[in-house]
Scaffold this active site. Structure first.
Site, short mmCIF file in Angstrom:
data_model
loop_
_atom_site.label_atom_id
_atom_site.label_comp_id
_atom_site.label_asym_id
_atom_site.label_seq_id
_atom_site.Cartn_x
_atom_site.Cartn_y
_atom_site.Cartn_z
N ASN A 100 -0.64 -11.05 -2.08
CA ASN A 100 -0.78 -9.58 -2.43
C ASN A 100 -2.24 -9.46 -3.53
OD1 ASN A 100 0.29 -10.86 -4.59
ND2 ASN A 100 2.23 -9.57 -4.58
N ARG B 60 -0.47 -8.54 -16.71
CA ARG B 60 0.98 -9.03 -17.34
C ARG B 60 1.15 -7.81 -18.50
NH1 ARG B 60 2.17 -10.57 -13.13
NH2 ARG B 60 3.10 -12.31 -12.38
N GLN C 263 10.28 -6.76 -18.35
CA GLN C 263 10.49 -6.14 -16.76
C GLN C 263 11.85 -6.40 -16.06
OE1 GLN C 263 6.00 -5.76 -15.15
NE2 GLN C 263 7.25 -6.96 -13.90
N HIS D 74 5.27 -1.74 -11.59
CA HIS D 74 5.01 -3.10 -10.98
C HIS D 74 5.19 -2.94 -9.57
CE1 HIS D 74 4.61 -7.55 -11.93
NE2 HIS D 74 3.82 -7.07 -10.87
#
Length: 393
Positions: free
Chosen positions: A147, A285, A314, A333
């Site tokens: 990705n 991040r 998260q 995200h």
């Protein structure tokens, strides 16, 4: 037979989708580097389906159960009484995604006596304590490049959203207004701006290649300098350090892994050295940025905008200040879990499992740690002292 514990994000609030906006996704045969896409023996899903949530199960459930394995799939991962915590002790394999990470701390790894393999369905394995995994000889793998372009596209989108002040303009339109002066008082052209790339790995290079046609002035820093012909092609200026890079950019994009060296790097001191009114886009991040320093820089005007796709922790709590800080364009995200990206990282996850069950080697580019040390991509991205042999990984 093995026990596979899979942690995925929850299904849509409205339920698992019966139909999709498109009936197919484009077929990609190779990555820009020439590397081939994942090649499992079978998929177990239709490309373009939502497979990253619990009901989608990465297309793995039927296949694994038909082979006699025990499969536990959950989105419940926080706290001592979570399904993840209860089921971890005898799991042989743990699979999760960066978007809904199952945090494998040293303490949790110590409890997981049977654990042999940890797979990140996607890119980024910092939610696993890699040192603890090395000490136990646990293999950690991720689906490298699956990705990367998804994240690069999202990064370019967020750069434009910030510089053009899209969020404000859309809110005016959605609320029934037509306040043109209000809509453009913070809107600029990207053309001619100085854009800095922090870490020019697969995603960073993809961002460089997609931003170059906008007529920006590009610079970067990385532990490994890019080839001279690449720098010349994109008119890149190299900086030896992030401290040097940030002093000369209008837009900074972040693509470094989270390590002890990068944790909290975007702090008050570093932000103060950036040109007044700079923008930051961080799809890497959340913990690379000092949470409250970012808020202060936006409130003072030192930063003109901050966008990112990553948070710490998260999922982020409802009162996380990045949800409401001024001039933000945060997302939850989602950059790497487009339906196109899901098809690739789900296929890569199955390929890794097929290799592991067969006792055949996992692709080196998928390996983060193996046999007690950093290998493959891990030696390039996570090891404190990378070697020349891993520069091309």
């Amino acid at each position: 037979m093995a026990k596979i514990l899979i942690v995925l994000y929850p299904d849509p609030i409205t339920g698992y989708p019966p139909t999709y906006a498109r009936t197919s996704i484009p077929q990609i045969d190779t990555y820009p580097t020439g590397a081939t896409l994942p090649s499992p023996k079978d998929l177990g899903f239709t490309p373009g389906d939502l497979v990253g949530c619990v009901s989608g199960n990465l297309g793995l459930k039927d296949w694994l159960e038909s082979a006699g394995h025990t499969v536990v799939i959950t989105d419940d991962k926080e706290g001592a009484d979570s399904v993840f915590e209860r089921e971890l002790h005898d799991a042989d394999v743990v699979i999760s995604q960066p978007f809904w990470p199952a945090y494998l701390t040293a303490e949790r790894i110590a409890k997981a006596k049977n654990l042999q393999l940890v797979i990140t369905a996607g890119i980024g394995s910092d939610h696993t304590d890699l040192n603890a995994a090395n000490e136990r000889g646990i293999t950690v793998a991720e689906v490298t490049y699956s990705n990367s372009i998804s994240v690069a596209e999202h990064t370019v989108m967020q750069v434009l959203v910030l510089v053009r002040d899209f969020v404000n303009q859309h809110q005016i339109a959605a609320s029934g207004g037509w306040n043109i002066a209000d809509a453009v008082e913070r809107s600029y052209d990207l053309e001619g701006m100085r854009v800095g790339i922090f870490a020019a790995g697969r995603i960073g290079r993809a961002v460089i290649e997609r931003l170059a046609p906008f007529g920006v002035r590009l610079s970067y820093t990385d532990r490994f300098r890019l080839p001279a012909e690449y720098e010349e092609k994109y008119n890149l200026t190299f900086h030896e350090s992030i401290e040097s890079l940030v002093t000369e950019v209008d837009v900074l994009t972040i693509h470094a892994p989270l390590t002890e060296q990068t944790r909290g790097l975007l702090n008050d001191e570093l932000l103060a050295t950036m040109p007044h009114g700079a923008y930051i886009v961080n799809p890497a991040r959340g913990a690379i940025a000092d949470r409250d320093a970012i808020v202060r820089a936006l409130e003072s005007g030192q930063l003109a905008g901050y966008a990112g796709d990553v948070w710490d922790p998260q999922p982020a709590p409802a009162d996380h200040p990045w949800r409401t800080m001024p001039h933000n364009a945060m997302t939850t995200h989602t950059s790497g879990t487009s339906l196109s990206g899901q098809a690739r990282y789900a296929a890569g996850t199955r390929e890794i499992l097929e290799n592991w069950f067969d006792g055949s080697p996992i692709r080196p580019e998928y390996i983060i740690v193996e046999g007690g040390g950093y290998k493959g991509t891990g030696a390039h991205s996570y090891a404190e002292k990378p070697t020349k042999d891993n520069q091309g990984v």
